[in-house]
Scaffold this motif. Structure first.
Motif, short mmCIF file in Angstrom:
data_model
loop_
_atom_site.label_atom_id
_atom_site.label_comp_id
_atom_site.label_asym_id
_atom_site.label_seq_id
_atom_site.Cartn_x
_atom_site.Cartn_y
_atom_site.Cartn_z
N ALA A 98 48.22 152.87 75.49
CA ALA A 98 46.82 152.53 75.24
C ALA A 98 46.34 153.08 73.90
O ALA A 98 45.50 152.46 73.22
CB ALA A 98 45.94 153.05 76.38
N GLU A 99 46.85 154.25 73.51
CA GLU A 99 46.49 154.78 72.20
C GLU A 99 47.07 153.94 71.08
O GLU A 99 46.43 153.72 70.04
CB GLU A 99 47.01 156.22 72.08
N LEU A 100 48.29 153.40 71.30
CA LEU A 100 48.92 152.56 70.28
C LEU A 100 48.27 151.19 70.19
O LEU A 100 48.25 150.57 69.12
CB LEU A 100 50.41 152.41 70.59
N SER A 101 47.74 150.69 71.32
CA SER A 101 47.15 149.34 71.32
C SER A 101 45.92 149.34 72.22
O SER A 101 45.96 148.89 73.36
CB SER A 101 48.18 148.32 71.81
N PRO A 102 44.75 149.83 71.71
CA PRO A 102 43.56 150.02 72.55
C PRO A 102 43.00 148.73 73.15
O PRO A 102 42.31 148.78 74.17
CB PRO A 102 42.54 150.65 71.59
N GLY A 103 43.26 147.59 72.54
CA GLY A 103 42.69 146.34 73.06
C GLY A 103 43.68 145.51 73.85
O GLY A 103 43.39 144.36 74.18
N ASP A 104 44.83 146.04 74.17
CA ASP A 104 45.85 145.28 74.89
C ASP A 104 45.45 145.22 76.37
O ASP A 104 45.50 146.23 77.10
CB ASP A 104 47.21 145.95 74.72
N ALA A 105 45.09 144.02 76.84
CA ALA A 105 44.59 143.87 78.21
C ALA A 105 45.63 144.29 79.24
O ALA A 105 45.31 144.89 80.27
CB ALA A 105 44.17 142.42 78.45
N THR A 106 46.90 143.97 78.97
CA THR A 106 47.95 144.30 79.94
C THR A 106 48.14 145.80 80.07
O THR A 106 48.30 146.34 81.16
CB THR A 106 49.27 143.63 79.53
N VAL A 107 48.10 146.50 78.93
CA VAL A 107 48.23 147.96 78.98
C VAL A 107 47.04 148.57 79.74
O VAL A 107 47.22 149.46 80.59
CB VAL A 107 48.31 148.53 77.56
#
Length: 886
Positions: A116-125
Motif C-alpha cells: 500500500a505504501e508503494l501503490s496508495p491508489g491500487d484498489a486490489t492492494v
C-alpha cells in the motif's frame, strides 16, 4: 514457443474464472509449471502462484496451496513490487484461513502495508489489506482494526471502475466489512448495506463462476440476519433459496463447500422455527455432520460449524428426547470452544451454545454441576458481548433461563429477580420486534415470580403476553406447544384467585391442543401431560366430574413413565401422580389408592433435598396423605409423622410464598387431629390461628376458600364445645355458612361438606331452623355435583358422600315445625336420588314413615312413579351401557 504456452495458460485461467472448470485450472498450472522451470521468469512464477490458488479453490488440495505460497514467496524475492507483495499477502491470508496460523496473518499484514505504501491508489492492494485487517479483528477483537478495514474497502470500490474485473470482488468485500461491523455494533444501516452489497455482488457474478456459490451463501447470511431483526417472510424465503443454490452449485471437492453446507443448515433451521417442518431440521443435521467431517480440525471455520452442529443437535433432542443427541450436542459445543485460541469474537457465540446445552443436560439429568457450568459460561458470554451487539438479547435470555432454573433449585430470590430483570432488558433492547421466545420467556418469568410473591400484576402481565403470543403463532411453529402450556398455567393461577370457570375450560383446551402438536417423543411431553392432569384435577374440584378425575390419574401415570429415572422433574411427577391418586381415594374410598399415594410421596421427598424449592410442597402433600391414613387406621405414628412433615414444610417456606396459606391450613388440620387424640388445648388454639392465617391469605373468589372456611368452622365449633361462649358459636356458624355460600359458586364438594358439618352440629344443639338452613345449602350443592356426572357409577360416588342428606334435611324441617319445608327438601333431592332410591330400597322414606310421617312418604313415592315415566330414555341407555361388563 514459450509465448504460445503462456497465452494458452492465460486463456485457461480466464476460462476457469468464467466457468469454474477444474480442468481449466489444472491445464493452466501444468503449462505455467513448465514455463517456470524452463525460464524462471518472475511473471511466470507469479502467474503460477495465481493458477495454483485457482486449483486449490477448485479442488481443496492443501499441497497445492503450499506450492502456491512458495511460488508467491519466490516472485516477491524476484520483483519486490506492489503486485508481487499484494499477491503474496493474499496467498498468506488464504493459508491462514486453512490453517489458523496467526503468524501467517501478521506476515500478510506486513507485506500488504508495504504494498500500500508503494501503490496508495491500487484498489486490489487496498482491498486485500482490508481483508487481512478484518481477519485480525476476528483474532484480536480490536474495533479500530475493523473500522480501518471498512475504510480501505470503501476506497477500493471508489478506486475501481465498474468494468474493472476486480470491481466485483471489492463490492463483495465491502459488504463483508459491513457485516462484521453490524455484528459488533448492531447498526441497521450496516445490515442493509451488507445485504444490498451481497445482492449486488451476486447480480454481477457470471453464471458458472466458481465464486458464485460463495457470494450466494453470503447473501443468504445477510438475509437471515435481516429476517432475525425485522421478521420479513420474504427475507427468509430468499435466504433459503440463495443458500440452496450456493450449496447445490458448489463442487463437492471445493474448499468452501462445508461453509455453504453450514449456511444452508442455518437457513433450514430458521425456517423450521417459523414453519415447523421436521424435514428442515433433519436435513440441517445431515449437512452439518458432513461439513464438520469434511473440514480440517485446524481450519478457522471449524468452530463455527461445530457450534452450529451443537445447536442443531440440541433442537433435535428437544424434539425427539433422544439423550444420545443431547450428549453429542454437549461434545460438539465443547469442541467448538476448545478449537478457539483466546478471546476471539467467535468465543461468545460458542460460550452461549455451550451454556445452553449444559442447561439442557441439567434439565435431563439433574446434575447441579451442569447448571453451575451453564451459568458460568453464559455470564462469561455476556461479559464478552458488546452492549450494542445484535446477539446480546439472545445471550441475556440464555443467562436469564439458567438463573431461573438455579432459583428453582436453590430458592435464592436474587436469582429470580435477576432473571426477571434480564427478560425485561431483552424486551427493551428489541422494542420494535420482540421475538416469540422473548415474549414467552418474559411471561414465564412473571409467572415464576407470581408463584413466589403472589403479585397479581405479574400474573396479569403474563396472561396478556401469552394470549397475544398464542394468537400470533402459526399452528406448526415448534414453540407453540410451550406457549400453550404456559398460557394454561397462567389461566389456572387466575382461576385459583377468581374462580372463573372459563379459565379452567380454556386451560384444559390449551393443554389438549399442545399435546396434539407435540411430537410423540418430545422432551416436553411429560410436562404437558402432567399439566393437563393437574388442570383436570382443578376442574374436578370445581365441577365434581369424576371423568376428569379418572383421566387425570391416567395422564399422570403416563407422564411419570415417560421420564428418565434421574430426571430433575421426576420428584414433581411422583408428587402429581400421588395427588391424583389420593384425590381418587377421597372420592371412591379406595384403600390401595391411599397407600400408593404415600409411597409415591415418600419417594418424591427422598429425591428433593432441603434446598429444592418444591420440597415444602412434597412434604405438605405427604402430611395430607398420612393424615388420611390416620383417619382410616387410627395409627398414632401416621399422625406424628404427618404433623412433622407439615411442620417442616411450613418452616421451609418464606412468608411471601403463595403456597404458605395452603400449607398453614394443612398444618392446622394435623394439629386439630392431634387435639382430638390428646385433648391439648394448645394444639386447637394453634390450629385455629393457622386456619385464620390461611383464610386471610386466600382471595375471596379462590376455589380453595370453601375448604379452608369449612375447616376453620369445624375448629371453632370444637372450641365452642370447650368454652360454650356465644362468640365462639357465632364465629363457627359464620365460617361454615360462608363456606357453603362460597362453595356454591366455586365448587360443590366443599359446600356439601360444610353443609353436612354445620347441619349435624346444629342438629346436635337442637337448633333446628339453623340445621334446616345448613342442609338447604347441602342439597343445592349435591344437585349441582350430581348433574355434572354422566354415568351411574360416578353419580353413586356423590351419593355416598351425600349419604342421608335429603332425609336429614327433611327431619330438620319437621323438627322446626315446617312440614311444607320437609316436603320441599325431599322434592329437591328427588332428581338426585330418583333411580338410586328405586334400586336400593326406600330407606329414607321408611325412616319418615316410622317417624309418623307416612303421608309425606306416600306423596314422595307417587311423585317418583310419575317422574320415572318421564325419565329420558337416552340417559337410561347410556347408564346401562357404561355399566355393562367388558
Amino acid at each position: 514457443m514459450s509465448d504460445d504456452r503462456a497465452e494458452a495458460a492465460y486463456r485457461a485461467r480466464d476460462r476457469y474464472a468464467e466457468t469454474g472448470d477444474p480442468e481449466a485450472a489444472r491445464e493452466a498450472v501444468e503449462l505455467l509449471r513448465a514455463l517456470a522451470r524452463e525460464e524462471h521468469v518472475a511473471a511466470h512464477v507469479d502467474e503460477l502462484g495465481g493458477a495454483l490458488l485457482d486449483l486449490f479453490e477448485a479442488e481443496g488440495e492443501f499441497a497445492v496451496l503450499t506450492e502456491a505460497l512458495e511460488a508467491h514467496e519466490e516472485h516477491a524475492r524476484l520483483a519486490r513490487d506492489a503486485d508481487s507483495l499484494n499477491n503474496l499477502g493474499n496467498c498468506l491470508r488464504v493459508c491462514h484461513d486453512e490453517t489458523g496460523d496467526e503468524h501467517l496473518l501478521e506476515r500478510a499484514r506486513e507485506v500488504l502495508e508495504e504494498a500500500a505504501e508503494l501503490s496508495p491508489g491500487d484498489a486490489t492492494v487496498l482491498d486485500n489489506l482490508g481483508l487481512v485487517l478484518t481477519d485480525l479483528y476476528g483474532a484480536e477483537g480490536e474495533p479500530a482494526l475493523l473500522d480501518r478495514a471498512l475504510e480501505l474497502h470503501t476506497r477500493a470500490v471508489l478506486h475501481s471502475a465498474a468494468e474493472d474485473p476486480n470491481h466485483l470482488l471489492h463490492v463483495t468485500n465491502l459488504a463483508s466489512a459491513h457485516m462484521h461491523r453490524y455484528d459488533r455494533a448492531g447498526d441497521p444501516a450496516d445490515l442493509d448495506a451488507w445485504a444490498e452489497g451481497c445482492a449486488r455482488a451476486v447480480a454481477l457474478t457470471p453464471a458458472g463462476s466458481p465464486n458464485l456459490p460463495l457470494r450466494q451463501a453470503n447473501l443468504a447470511l445477510a438475509l437471515l440476519e435481516r429476517h432475525a431483526r425485522h421478521g420479513s417472510p420474504a427475507d427468509l424465503a430468499d435466504a433459503v433459496h440463495a443458500a440452496r443454490r450456493a450449496h447445490d452449485t458448489s463442487p463437492a471437492s471445493a474448499a468452501d463447500r462445508p461453509r455453504q453446507a453450514g449456511v444452508l443448515a442455518n437457513a433450514l433451521i430458521r425456517r423450521y422455527h417459523e414453519e415447523g417442518d421436521p424435514g428442515d431440521m433433519d436435513e440441517a443435521t445431515v449437512l452439518l455432520r458432513a461439513a464438520t467431517a469434511d473440514r480440517p480440525q485446524g481450519h478457522s471455520g471449524s468452530p463455527h460449524l461445530w457450534n452450529n452442529l451443537a445447536r442443531t443437535l440440541l433442537e433435535r433432542y428437544e424434539r425427539d428426547a433422544d439423550p444420545v443427541e443431547l450428549e453429542e450436542a454437549v461434545e460438539a459445543a465443547e469442541h467448538a470452544v476448545d478449537l478457539l485460541d483466546g478471546p476471539e469474537p467467535l468465543l461468545p457465540l460458542c460460550l452461549d451454545t455451550l451454556g445452553t446445552v449444559f442447561t439442557a443436560r441439567y434439565l435431563h439429568h439433574g446434575d447441579e454441576e451442569d447448571l453451575e457450568r451453564a451459568v458460568a459460561c453464559l455470564e462469561r458470554c455476556v461479559e464478552l458481548t458488546d452492549e450494542a451487539a445484535p446477539a446480546l438479547p439472545g445471550r441475556l435470555t440464555a443467562l436469564a433461563i439458567a438463573l431461573a432454573y438455579r432459583y428453582e433449585h436453590t430458592w435464592e430470590i436474587a436469582d429470580l429477580d435477576r432473571s426477571v430483570g434480564l427478560f425485561d432488558t431483552v424486551a427493551e433492547l428489541r422494542p420494535e420486534r420482540p421475538g416469540p421466545a422473548d415474549l414467552n420467556n418474559r411471561a414465564r418469568g412473571r409467572i415464576r415470580r407470581h408463584h413466589r410473591t403472589g403479585d397479581p400484576e405479574d400474573l396479569a402481565f403474563a396472561l396478556d403476553q401469552l394470549e397475544a403470543l398464542v394468537a400470533a403463532t402459526p399452528e406448526r411453529a415448534p414453540g407453540l406447544p410451550l406457549y400453550l402450556e404456559n398460557l394454561a398455567e397462567a389461566l389456572r393461577l387466575r382461576h385459583e384467585s377468581t374462580g372463573a370457570a372459563d379459565d379452567l375450560e380454556r386451560a384444559v383446551a390449551a393443554l389438549r391442543r399442545a399435546l396434539r402438536l407435540l411430537p410423540p417423543r418430545a422432551s416436553r411431553r411429560p410436562d404437558t401431560l402432567g399439566g393437563l392432569g393437574n388442570a383436570l384435577l382443578d376442574r374436578f374440584g370445581a365441577t365434581g366430574s369424576v371423568v376428569d378425575l379418572d383421566e387425570a390419574v391416567a395422564l399422570h401415570r403416563e407422564a411419570l413413565a415417560a421420564l428418565p429415572t434421574d430426571a430433575p422433574g421426576r420428584a414433581g411427577a411422583l408428587n402429581d401422580l400421588a395427588n391424583a391418586v389420593r384425590e381418587r381415594h377421597q372420592h371412591h374410598d379406595a384403600p390401595h389408592d391411599l397407600d400408593e399415594a404415600i409411597a409415591l410421596l415418600n419417594t418424591a421427598v427422598t429425591l428433593a433435598d432441603r434446598t429444592t424449592p418444591d420440597r415444602p410442597v412434597f412434604l405438605d402433600n405427604l402430611g395430607n396423605a398420612l393424615m388420611d391414613r390416620y383417619e382410616r387406621d387410627a395409627d398414632p405414628d401416621d399422625l406424628d409423622t404427618g404433623l412433622a412433615a407439615h411442620a417442616e414444610a411450613l418452616d421451609l417456606l418464606p412468608a411471601s410464598a403463595p403456597e404458605r396459606g395452603r400449607i398453614a391450613a394443612n398444618t392446622g388440620g394435623a394439629l386439630w387431629r392431634r387435639w382430638l387424640l390428646s385433648g391439648g388445648r394448645e394444639d386447637l388454639d394453634e390450629a385455629i390461628s393457622l386456619l385464620r392465617e390461611a383464610v386471610d391469605a386466600t382471595p375471596p373468589a379462590s376455589p380453595n376458600r370453601p375448604l379452608r372456611l369449612n375447616n376453620l368452622g369445624c375448629f371453632l365449633r370444637d372450641l365452642h364445645g370447650l368454652t360454650g361462649t356465644e362468640d365462639d358459636r357465632r364465629a363457627a356458624a359464620a365460617a361454615l355458612e360462608e363456606a357453603c355460600r362460597s362453595g356454591a359458586e366455586r365448587g360443590p364438594r366443599w359446600a356439601l361438606e360444610a353443609a353436612r358439618n354445620w347441619g349435624s352440629w346444629a342438629t346436635a344443639r337442637g337448633a333446628w331452623p339453623e340445621a334446616a338452613g345448613a342442609y338447604r345449602f347441602g342439597l343445592d350443592a349435591l344437585r349441582t355435583a350430581y348433574r355434572g356426572q354422566g354415568m351411574r357409577p360416578h353419580r353413586e360416588s356423590w351419593l355416598r358422600i351425600a349419604d342421608r342428606l335429603p332425609a336429614d334435611a327433611a327431619e330438620a324441617y319437621l323438627r322446626a315445625g315446617d312440614v311444607p319445608g320437609a316436603v320441599r327438601a325431599l322434592e329437591a333431592g328427588r332428581a338426585v336420588l330418583l333411580s338410586e332410591a328405586l334400586l336400593t330400597g326406600d330407606t329414607a322414606l321408611e325412616r319418615l314413615a316410622a317417624a309418623g310421617h307416612g303421608a309425606v312418604a306416600d306423596r314422595y313415592r307417587r311423585l317418583v312413579d310419575r317422574l320415572a315415566r318421564l325419565e329420558n330414555p337416552h340417559d337410561d341407555t347410556r347408564s346401562h351401557t357404561a355399566g355393562r361388563p367388558r
